[in-house]
Design an enzyme around this catalytic site. Structure first.
Site, PDB file in Angstrom:
ATOM      1  N   ASP A  67      -8.828  -3.857  -4.435  1.00  0.00           N
ATOM      2  CA  ASP A  67      -7.520  -3.445  -3.930  1.00  0.00           C
ATOM      3  C   ASP A  67      -6.452  -4.362  -4.510  1.00  0.00           C
ATOM      4  O   ASP A  67      -6.613  -5.587  -4.491  1.00  0.00           O
ATOM      5  CB  ASP A  67      -7.480  -3.505  -2.400  1.00  0.00           C
TER       6      ASP A  67
ATOM      7  N   CYS B 186       0.806  -1.222   0.000  1.00  0.00           N
ATOM      8  CA  CYS B 186       0.000   0.000   0.000  1.00  0.00           C
ATOM      9  C   CYS B 186       0.836   1.267   0.000  1.00  0.00           C
ATOM     10  O   CYS B 186       0.290   2.365  -0.159  1.00  0.00           O
ATOM     11  CB  CYS B 186      -0.946  -0.007   1.204  1.00  0.00           C
TER      12      CYS B 186
ATOM     13  N   HIS C 260      -9.212 -11.514 -13.754  1.00  0.00           N
ATOM     14  CA  HIS C 260      -8.684 -10.920 -14.981  1.00  0.00           C
ATOM     15  C   HIS C 260      -7.172 -10.789 -14.848  1.00  0.00           C
ATOM     16  O   HIS C 260      -6.653 -10.511 -13.755  1.00  0.00           O
ATOM     17  CB  HIS C 260      -9.302  -9.535 -15.206  1.00  0.00           C
TER      18      HIS C 260
ATOM     19  N   ASP D  58     -16.744  10.776   1.361  1.00  0.00           N
ATOM     20  CA  ASP D  58     -15.858  10.878   2.517  1.00  0.00           C
ATOM     21  C   ASP D  58     -14.688   9.911   2.483  1.00  0.00           C
ATOM     22  O   ASP D  58     -14.032   9.690   3.506  1.00  0.00           O
ATOM     23  CB  ASP D  58     -16.658  10.671   3.811  1.00  0.00           C
TER      24      ASP D  58
ATOM     25  N   LYS E 181       0.522   3.484  -3.192  1.00  0.00           N
ATOM     26  CA  LYS E 181      -0.690   4.222  -3.517  1.00  0.00           C
ATOM     27  C   LYS E 181      -0.367   5.619  -4.042  1.00  0.00           C
ATOM     28  O   LYS E 181       0.662   6.210  -3.690  1.00  0.00           O
ATOM     29  CB  LYS E 181      -1.562   4.378  -2.265  1.00  0.00           C
TER      30      LYS E 181
END
EC number: 2.7.9.3
Length: 333
Positions: A71, A14, A143, A51, A17
């Site tokens: 994710d 992460c 995929h 939000d 990101k």
């Protein structure tokens, strides 16, 4: 030949990101464009872009809501099986953070087919499948694309009770803040990428499902929660407090941190994502009471972190509380 998967990607987990400030600028224009609103939606949108919640939620009928999320990320560890487990755990967490139960997931796989052998990809997929089986979530297809960097994750659909969703904007003054997993996996993953050192405690944290914590929170009547991932504790707490119109006060001494992470920060193993997190929240956060090392740990870009809930949970340390909105949105003591 031994392959170090983390060396085939510019970032990891992460921490890769898009920076939160940049991301908010990109999606801001999507909120108010009437041309992007469906004319005859099949269900009522309960949670969307407003939000920055962990997933979208649409009412199916009177009581039930469907939760949708996705994710995926570049390798956070070198072991392909562990990477698959971590990525799947992280993707499922978005459903748990909303108070839902994962129902079905599909794989998302990007693979440099001329660089890395497919038997490694099979191990990634095996790790993801085992986590989904543990979670009681169907894994059905997916995929794949040929890509210069390896990436893996899931698109997940879940179910929840519409009136018991946990969301960012439901925080109220007086509620305690609890955190269900320790911080520090980001700096340990950065050290792992740089040196090849393995940290079993970080892998254990990242592969622990948030299922039990989510169920406990919903049963306790908690309605405000998020999971702590790429924007760090400070980033996700800032979004929660901003959406709820409150100030979050954090007791830094009460925040659980993996012991090896403190030394990793002192040694300089801090990702660019973590530093960008801290830069993003600094204008809205009072950090005058803590050292820079502590601030970096609180902003550490987590992968598959714990739940941050506005309420008390058995076994989860209370790390602060929500108070009426003050000068700062987040205060760290």
């Amino acid at each position: 030949m031994a392959y170090r998967l983390t060396q085939y990607a510019h970032g990891g987990g992460c921490a890769c990101k898009i920076p939160p400030g940049e991301l908010e600028n990109v999606v801001r224009g999507l909120l108010d464009d009437p041309q992007l609103t469906p004319t005859s939606p099949a269900g009522e949108l309960l949670v969307g872009l407003d939000d920055g919640d962990d997933a979208a939620a649409v009412r199916l009928d009177g009581d039930r809501a469907v939760i949708a999320t996705t994710d995926f990320f570049t390798p956070v560890v070198d072991d392909p099986y562990d990477w698959g487990r971590i990525a799947a755990t992280n993707a499922l967490s978005d459903v748990y953070a909303m108070g839902g139960t994962p129902l079905v997931a599909v794989n998302l796989l990007c693979w440099p087919r001329e660089t890395l052998p497919f038997d490694l990809a099979a191990e990634v997929l095996r790790g993801g499948a085992e986590v989904c089986a543990q979670a009681g979530c169907h894994l059905a297809g997916g995929h794949s694309v040929d890509d210069p960097e390896p990436k893996y994750g899931l698109a997940v659909t879940g179910l929840a009770l519409a009136d018991r969703l946990m969301r960012n904007d439901a925080g109220r003054p007086g509620l305690p803040l609890s955190l269900t997993k320790p911080l520090g996996v980001g700096v340990l993953n950065t050290r792992h990428k740089a040196t090849g050192e393995s940290f079993d405690e970080a892998v254990e944290v990242m592969t622990t499902l948030n299922a039990d914590a989510s169920q406990a929170a919903v049963s306790a009547g908690i309605r405000c929660a998020t999971d702590v991932t790429g924007f760090g504790l400070l980033g996700h707490l800032y979004k929660l407090a901003r959406a709820s119109g409150v100030t979050a006060v954090v007791d830094s001494a009460a925040v659980p941190v993996l012991e090896a992470a403190r030394e990793a920060v002192r040694a300089g193993y801090v990702s660019g994502g973590t530093r960008r997190n801290l830069d993003w929240v600094r204008p809205y956060t009072d950090l005058s009471g803590v050292a820079e090392e502590t601030a970096l740990l609180l902003a550490d870009a987590q992968t598959s972190g714990g739940l941050l809930v506005a309420g008390e949970l058995p076994g989860a340390p209370v790390i602060g509380q929500l108070v009426p909105r003050g000068e700062h949105i987040v205060v760290v003591r």
